[in-house]
Design an enzyme around this catalytic site. Structure first.
Site, PDB file in Angstrom:
ATOM      1  CG  HIS A  65       6.644 -38.401  37.581  1.00  0.00           C
ATOM      2  ND1 HIS A  65       6.010 -39.263  36.712  1.00  0.00           N
ATOM      3  CD2 HIS A  65       5.739 -37.420  37.848  1.00  0.00           C
ATOM      4  CE1 HIS A  65       4.797 -38.813  36.455  1.00  0.00           C
ATOM      5  NE2 HIS A  65       4.599 -37.710  37.152  1.00  0.00           N
ATOM      6  CG  ASP A  69      -0.956 -38.803  38.445  1.00  0.00           C
ATOM      7  OD1 ASP A  69      -0.119 -38.150  39.098  1.00  0.00           O
ATOM      8  OD2 ASP A  69      -1.036 -38.747  37.199  1.00  0.00           O
ATOM      9  CG  HIS A  70       2.592 -41.203  37.414  1.00  0.00           C
ATOM     10  ND1 HIS A  70       2.773 -41.626  36.118  1.00  0.00           N
ATOM     11  CD2 HIS A  70       1.904 -40.037  37.341  1.00  0.00           C
ATOM     12  CE1 HIS A  70       2.230 -40.732  35.300  1.00  0.00           C
ATOM     13  NE2 HIS A  70       1.700 -39.763  36.016  1.00  0.00           N
ATOM     14  CG  HIS A 162       6.325 -34.069  34.814  1.00  0.00           C
ATOM     15  ND1 HIS A 162       5.248 -33.517  34.143  1.00  0.00           N
ATOM     16  CD2 HIS A 162       5.784 -34.748  35.879  1.00  0.00           C
ATOM     17  CE1 HIS A 162       4.133 -33.867  34.773  1.00  0.00           C
ATOM     18  NE2 HIS A 162       4.427 -34.594  35.829  1.00  0.00           N
ATOM     19  CG  HIS A 250      -1.070 -39.156  32.192  1.00  0.00           C
ATOM     20  ND1 HIS A 250      -1.269 -37.805  32.165  1.00  0.00           N
ATOM     21  CD2 HIS A 250      -0.704 -39.443  33.463  1.00  0.00           C
ATOM     22  CE1 HIS A 250      -1.019 -37.302  33.369  1.00  0.00           C
ATOM     23  NE2 HIS A 250      -0.677 -38.282  34.179  1.00  0.00           N
TER      24      HIS A 250
HETATM   25 ZN   LIG Z   1       0.501 -37.956  35.877  1.00  0.00          ZN
HETATM   26 ZN   LIG Z   2       3.216 -36.090  36.766  1.00  0.00          ZN
END
Ligand SMILES: [Zn+2]
Ligand SMILES: [Zn+2]
Length: 298
Positions: A65, A69-70, A162, A250
């Protein structure tokens, strides 16, 4: 590790707030010569090098997504591979992403490097960097989004929850010797439960929302926790899905010692999970030898 085994390496167990020793989100799944990377958070290229799979050796890169941070290091993975092509001619990085924000990010990520790219092309690179972008429509039922050339390894994706992020997905990797599921970021949901039925390894994000409920009430953290996976119902979900080994990543909040790590495991147990639990650290590798699961310390 044998040729027939499947392995899972955590390239990053961190979150947006930096924590020593924890790179940003990432999971590497290997089977034979196939190396599949899921997400590319902060420090991914270094972790891949440490895991023995530099960017040129990746078979495909997947995005769960569009949260920084990804994918903050997605361009780094692609551009490092591009520079490595001077010696290792493996071609552009295959990037698999859902249509929408994730695919848009991948299409645009080289733009801010245009001056650097022009300079390198003028001197040492034969051509500008590119990616082989494979885009799919995220759906609430799993669909195959990638397959190895020999058909032995497949990756399915399913839309998760999410929100407010739209288009977040989880992935299921099926090899001849293992099923590995990578949740990405999501609250505990039926879509991941169904995707994880009978999985050897479920790599799932983890947030100690139940334990910290009173502490975060009325703060922005309460809102953030609402779209992450509460560890207690996560345990119940993994148990009912028959997951053999639950790997937590995570980690919210980031644990600083063994006792804080153990608290994550206890949450999952209190939710009813009876399988094997690993609270993730960077570069931990889990090896699945058919039905036998072994853990190799980093
Ligand atoms: Zn994340
Ligand atoms: Zn996220």
């Amino acid at each position: 590790m044998t040729d027939s085994s499947t392995s899972v390496t955590l390239t990053g167990t961190g979150i947006p707030l930096p924590s020593p020793g924890r790179a940003g989100a990432g999971t590497l799944v290997r089977h034979g010569k196939i190396s599949l990377q899921f997400d590319a958070g902060r420090g991914t290229v270094i972790r891949l090098a440490e895991a023995g799979v530099p960017p040129y050796a990746l078979t495909a890169q997947f995005v769960t997504h569009v949260h920084s941070d990804h994918l903050v290091d997605l361009a780094d993975v692609a551009m490092t591979r591009w520079i490595q092509q001077q010696v290792q001619r493996t071609g552009p990085l295959t990037v698999v992403a859902a249509e929408g924000g994730a695919a848009r990010f991948a299409r645009r990520m080289f733009e801010v490097y245009d001056d650097d790219i022009a300079s390198r092309v003028g001197h040492v690179q034969a051509e500008p960097p590119s990616i082989d972008l494979r885009v799919f429509e995220p759906k609430s039922v799993p669909s195959v989004v990638w397959r190895s050339d020999d058909g032995a390894v497949t990756v399915e994706a399913v839309a998760v929850h999410h929100e407010p992020v739209i288009g977040a997905v989880a992935y299921r990797v099926s090899t001849p010797t293992a099923v590995v599921v990578v949740s990405g970021d999501t609250r505990v949901c039926d879509e991941v439960k169904r995707l994880s039925e009978g999985a050897d390894v479920l790599v799932h994000e983890a947030c100690r929302a139940t334990a910290l409920r009173d502490l975060v009430r009325g703060t922005v953290l309460e809102t953030i926790f609402s779209y992450h996976a509460d560890t207690v119902p996560l345990g119940a979900m993994a148990e009912s899905a028959g997951v053999r080994h639950l790997v937590l990543t995570h980690l919210i909040p980031q644990p600083n010692d063994a006792a804080q790590e153990e608290a994550f495991a206890q949450d999952v147990r209190s939710g009813g999970y009876t399988g094997k639990i690993t609270v993730g650290r960077d570069l931990m590798t889990i090896v699945v030898e058919r039905t036998r699961v072994a853990e190799v310390a980093p």
